[in-house]
Design a protein around this motif. Structure first.
Motif: not given
Ligand code: TPP
Ligand code: SF4
Lengths: 633, 339
Positions: A266, A290-291, A304, A306-308, A310-311, A313, A339, A474, B79-80
């Motif tokens: 991402v 690729i997103k 965004v 970092i969130g990805a 964490f998930g 990706a 992360l 994850i 955002t996260f």
């Protein structure tokens, strides 16, 4: 060669080893396009190439003014080259403003092609010329070729029935055709490009085709050009080549890293020069899974990413200096939560908005220290456009192997500059093995940890491996539910913890983890003399100028070496030892001395800086002069 | 509510082993308890639930849930959560934020997450004060609120969270109250079932710095005159004796007494599925004492989520042109061969 003893005939041809040419005109004149086409034609001819686009920050400054001049420099050669060239052999000036701003870079006796139709009083006024340089004798030292490009171009496209404005827009291709003849470049690649580009607009297609050919024929039939030149193919390593810019190489490297690791990627960014084309390039990579997201600002963009991560990706964000400022707090969070995250910084002149379209290497200390608290991150830097591919791959490797944010410090010069790129063999690219735990890692050791953290069947998010790296568990994995965040962690359990001793321990642990990266990177290599009088130490996009200068110094018999750092934090293990092998150390940088500060502090070496802060890359001659001066003293 | 096909969760399963550190009497306790209760019935396994928060008292929430959790930085939780959803559309993502976190420092991110219709459930704990930093006024504090940073009374016009969410094109917008446990649980369950971004404002009492700001909506003796419970397809009636209603008068809402010529038919009917959020916007602007404050679902409409649209673009491209081929990508330019 011609047999006549009088003026050489138009077909006389002279062989040159390498040529540097710059197309300069108004930002509306299509100079970037002409330069890019010329580069392609030269690359396909088999020359080594290096380019330097230079454009104004204003999209369209008033036509004909000094602020609106746009230039594109191409260095093409029959030998291995690393820079776009110090001085110009040929300058194409489409108007007086272009002449005025670029003439100082043309070598004495160099070829100056001017569009003589553009030297009327109003154009001269706009360029603040008091008299016409074509007539007042001020250009005496150059070989001037005056070409009434406006008129010739209009004649060439007359039958296409374009409006005068539309017709004038083709004149860059007339100039290009002329230069193609002059340097024996093939027109086919450009003709093919015109075909594809204007397939929906046959009139424009026809006009551009005609004027390109007309320019070429003008060169061939007209006596204003005494001679034309040939630059033979370069002897470069065998392979299939294409031309690549730094930002294109980043896009391809990221796609390859995602594909070869089998991980989703991402990318989130917010438009900023000179990083935008990374976002644009990746946005077109949906077929690779690729997103991308164009976020509302840089803070959101990194959130965004970092969130990805964490998930599970690979989270990537990219920007330039001002955007890095905004991302700082989130980088700290990624350091604390350990992360993986790739942060691309395509540096430009600063501070603040600075020089948006010009290059600089001045974000090194920001990357190193620009956050609150003790907040170490990994930093690497590519050294050329093509190297962006390798190094962005390396960025993904380090980020995921060490669970850390990593800075990828490119710059405007690398981002927009182009060079030949040997297309890699996909089967030989490094394999990225990324794993996620699927079972709890508690080992029954409950001593010293509250909440029975070490219980069997518990998941300990901050239990580390031998390199001090924590597991990347994850969401979605049953039994590994855990919470992370920016508040200080208790060692091993990751629970919130404010104890004094724990904090110090964690700060040191995070630093040691980053230091451990050095065990997985190559040693610093020295080019040229392996020991001796002077070592040049550089990093990033200055590699081309530095290696060229050091090679020349070696040829002249000096004992000079080059150590070019691609890993800046941590630095290669042998860095200190390399520095000690030389009597003097010179650190050229496009900043006020940032690597210099790090080297002096860390290795106690009496290094000297060569600092250029003009928004422009180093000339080879500037480096050579400084080396000679230091060796003489 | 869809019944869970999985081994049923109990509220206890959802409690983490961390010590809860909110002040005694804080409204956050009730919200936490109702959340655990609500999630036992939504049919999502615990490991697929993620709580993402910013910074503030309320943002400690993830630590207290035995799910996945991410306590991030001030204002940026949306955002996260967006990145997480883009990467992992299989997860149910909750965002916990406060009025300062969500509307002040993070106002930008909140509106953009909502307009994109990311499938996240945003819970804005509104206590009209900054709790964690010990009592400064917030972007929802009423004019004149005296705090340590507004000793003469605040002079910044407050934002109405629901109006902001509606203006940002949120597809689900609701309000509920910390100690109205039944209503709170139902609202959380409805948000969980909503596909797309859900925004819930929760009136939350800060015992320490703003005790009782919402008493007029919770105190049994006055509450029914101050709160309008919205129900889809039902007329807007309220009041202790169910004798008052809301009527449209020109472009404004007014409160009228039922009877004396005013029929139930004259009152507005609540339509949470209206395409245009015009009426919902008016409802979001009702403020005591002139009008009752509405509680319930103001808007619940369906539109594609960001994740779905992103996936669809990918699928369409792959269908039309095949999956990406690295070799072809590397060679998508003029090539030349050096022998
Ligand atoms: C960048 C940054 N600025 C300021 C702060 C300090 N800060 C922490 S919480 C907070 C306000 C919280 O208020 P609210 O969101 O209303 O949450 P509450 O504590 O009332 O639940 C502030 C200003 C911070 N943590 N980070
Ligand atoms: S300060 Fe207020 S909001 Fe924060 S925990 Fe205490 S009562 Fe709750």
């Amino acid at each position: 060669m011609s047999s006549t003893t009088t003026a050489p005939s138009p077909s006389a041809s002279q062989e040159l080893e390498s040529v540097t040419i710059r197309f300069a005109g108004d930002s509306g004149d299509g100079m970037q396009l002409a330069g890019t086409q010329f580069t392609n034609a030269s690359a396909i001819m088999g020359n080594d190439i290096s380019t330097l686009p230079d454009f104004p920050a204003e999209i369209r400054a008033p036509a004909g003014t000094l602020a609106g001049v746009s230039g594109f420099q191409v260095h093409f050669s029959s030998s291995d080259i690393h820079t776009p060239g110090d001085v110009l052999n040929t300058l194409v000036a489409m108007n007086p403003a272009a002449l005025k701003t670029n003439l100082k870079d043309l070598e004495p006796g160099g070829i100056l092609i001017v569009n003589s139709d553009a030297f009327g009083t109003s154009e001269l006024d706009k360029a603040r010329y008091k008299s016409n340089p074509l007539e007042d004798g001020s250009l005496k030292g150059y070989r001037i070729i005056r070409v009434p490009i406006n008129k010739l171009n209009r004649e060439a496209v007359a039958e296409c029935k374009l409006s005068p404005r539309e017709a004038d827009r083709c004149k860059n291709f007339f100039a290009l055709g002329l230069v193609y003849w002059m340097y024996e470049r093939p027109m086919e690649p450009t003709l093919k490009w015109i075909q594809e580009k204007f397939s929906k607009n046959p009139i424009v297609l026809e006009a551009n085709t005609r004027t390109l050919k007309a320019g070429y024929n003008y060169g061939e039939t007209c006596e204003v050009m005494p001679v034309h030149y040939k630059v033979p193919k370069a002897k470069i390593a065998p392979g299939v080549y294409r031309k690549i810019t730094g930002n294109e190489a980043i896009v391809m490297g990221l796609v390859a890293a995602s594909k070869l690791s089998g991980k989703d990627m991402v990318f989130s960014g917010y438009p900023i020069t000179p990083a935008s084309s990374v976002l644009e390039g990746l946005a077109d990579m949906k077929r690779f899974g690729i997103k991308t997201l164009q976020a509302e600002d840089e803070i959101a963009a990194i959130g965004v990413a970092i969130g990805a991560s964490f998930g599970g990706a690979i989270g990537v964000t990219g920007t330039s200096g001002p955007g890095i400022c905004l991302k700082s707090e989130a980088i700290g969070l990624a350091v604390m939560t350990e992360l993986p995250l790739v942060i691309i910084d395509v540096q430009r002149g600063g501070p603040s908005t600075g020089l948006p379209t010009k290059t600089e290497q001045a974000d090194l200390l920001q990357a190193m220290y620009g956050r609150n608290g003790e907040c170490p991150v990994a930093i690497i830097a590519p050294r050329s456009p093509g190297d962006c591919f390798n190094m962005v791959f390396e960025a993904v490797r380090i980020a995921t192997e060490f669970m850390t944010p990593i800075f990828f410090l490119s710059d405007g010069y690398i981002a927009n500059g182009a060079e030949p790129w040997s297309i890699p063999d996909i089967s030989k690219l490094p394999q990225l093995k990324i794993t996620h735990p699927t079972a709890p890692n508690g080992n029954g050791d409950v001593k010293g940890h509250e909440n029975g953290a070490g219980e069997l069947g518990k998941f300990l998010p901050y239990k580390r491996n031998e390199l001090l790296v924590r597991p990347w568990a994850i969401p979605g994995t049953p039994g590994l539910e855990h919470r992370i965040g920016g508040i200080e962690k208790e060692d091993v359990t990751g629970n919130v913890n404010y104890e004094a001793g724990n904090h110090e321990h964690m700060v040191k642990t995070r630093a040691q983890k980053i230091a451990n990266i050095a065990t997985t990177i190559p040693d610093l290599e020295v080019e040229g003399s392996q020991s001796g009088d002077l070592l040049v130490v550089g990093w990033g996009g200055t590699y081309g100028s530095l290696t060229t200068a050091v090679t020349r110094m070696n040829r002249k018999g000096y004992k000079v070496g080059l150590a070019h750092l691609r890993y800046l934090n941590p630095m290669p293990k042998n860095t200190g030892e390399v520095l000690k092998r030389f009597k003097k150390v010179l650190v050229p940088e496009l900043n006020a001395g940032q690597l210099l500060l790090l080297l002096r502090a860390k290795y106690l070496v009496d290094a000297v800086g060569l600092n250029k802060i003009q928004g422009k890359p180093f000339l080879v001659s500037e480096i050579e002069a400084k080396i000679e001066q230091m060796l003489a003293s | 509510m869809a019944a869970s096909p999985l081994p049923t969760l109990t509220a206890k399963d959802l409690a983490s082993d961390q010590e809860i550190r909110w002040c005694p009497g804080c409204g956050d306790y009730s919200i936490l308890a109702q959340m655990k209760k609500a999630l036992t019935t939504v049919g999502v396994p615990r490991e697929k639930m993620v709580f993402v928060s910013g910074i503030g008292c309320s943002s400690r929430f993830p630590y207290y849930m035995n799910t996945y959790g991410f306590h991030t930085i001030h204002g940026r939780a949306p955002t996260f959560a967006t990145g997480l959803r883009l990467a992992r559309p299989d997860l149910q993502v909750w965002v916990v934020t406060g009025d300062g976190d969500g509307l002040s420092i993070g106002g930008n991110h909140l509106i953009h997450a909502l307009r994109r219709n990311v499938d996240i459930k945003v819970l804005l704990f509104n206590n009209e004060i900054y709790g964690l930093t010990k009592g400064q006024y917030s972007p929802t504090s009423r004019l004149g609120t005296k705090t340590k940073s507004s000793p003469q009374g605040s002079i910044d016009k407050p934002l109405r969270p629901l109006s902001v969410a509606l203006a940002a094109e949120a597809s689900f917008v609701a309000r509920t109250i910390d100690i109205d446990v039944q209503h709170l649980t139902n609202t959380l369950q409805r948000a969980a079932a909503h596909k797309g971004s859900a925004f819930i404002e929760i009136y939350q009492n800060c015992k320490i710095f703003n005790d009782g700001v919402f008493e007029y909506t919770t105190d049994k003796s006055v509450k029914s005159d101050n709160v309008l419970y919205l129900e889809h397809g039902k007329p807007m009636i309220y009041g202790k004796d169910r004798n008052k209603g809301i009527r449209l008068n020109g472009l404004s809402l007014e409160s009228v007494a039922i009877g004396n010529g005013v029929q139930i038919d004259d009152l507005l009917m609540h339509d949470e599925k209206a395409d245009e959020p015009t009426l919902a916007s008016l409802l979001s602007r009702m403020v005591c004492p002139d009008l009752p404050e509405c509680v319930g679902v103001l808007r619940s409409v369906q539109r594609p989520t960001l994740e779905e649209l992103q996936q669809k673009q990918m699928d369409d491209l792959i269908k039309a042109r095949g999956p990406g081929d690295l070799e072809k990508l590397f060679k998508n330019d003029d090539l030349w061969v050096v022998e």
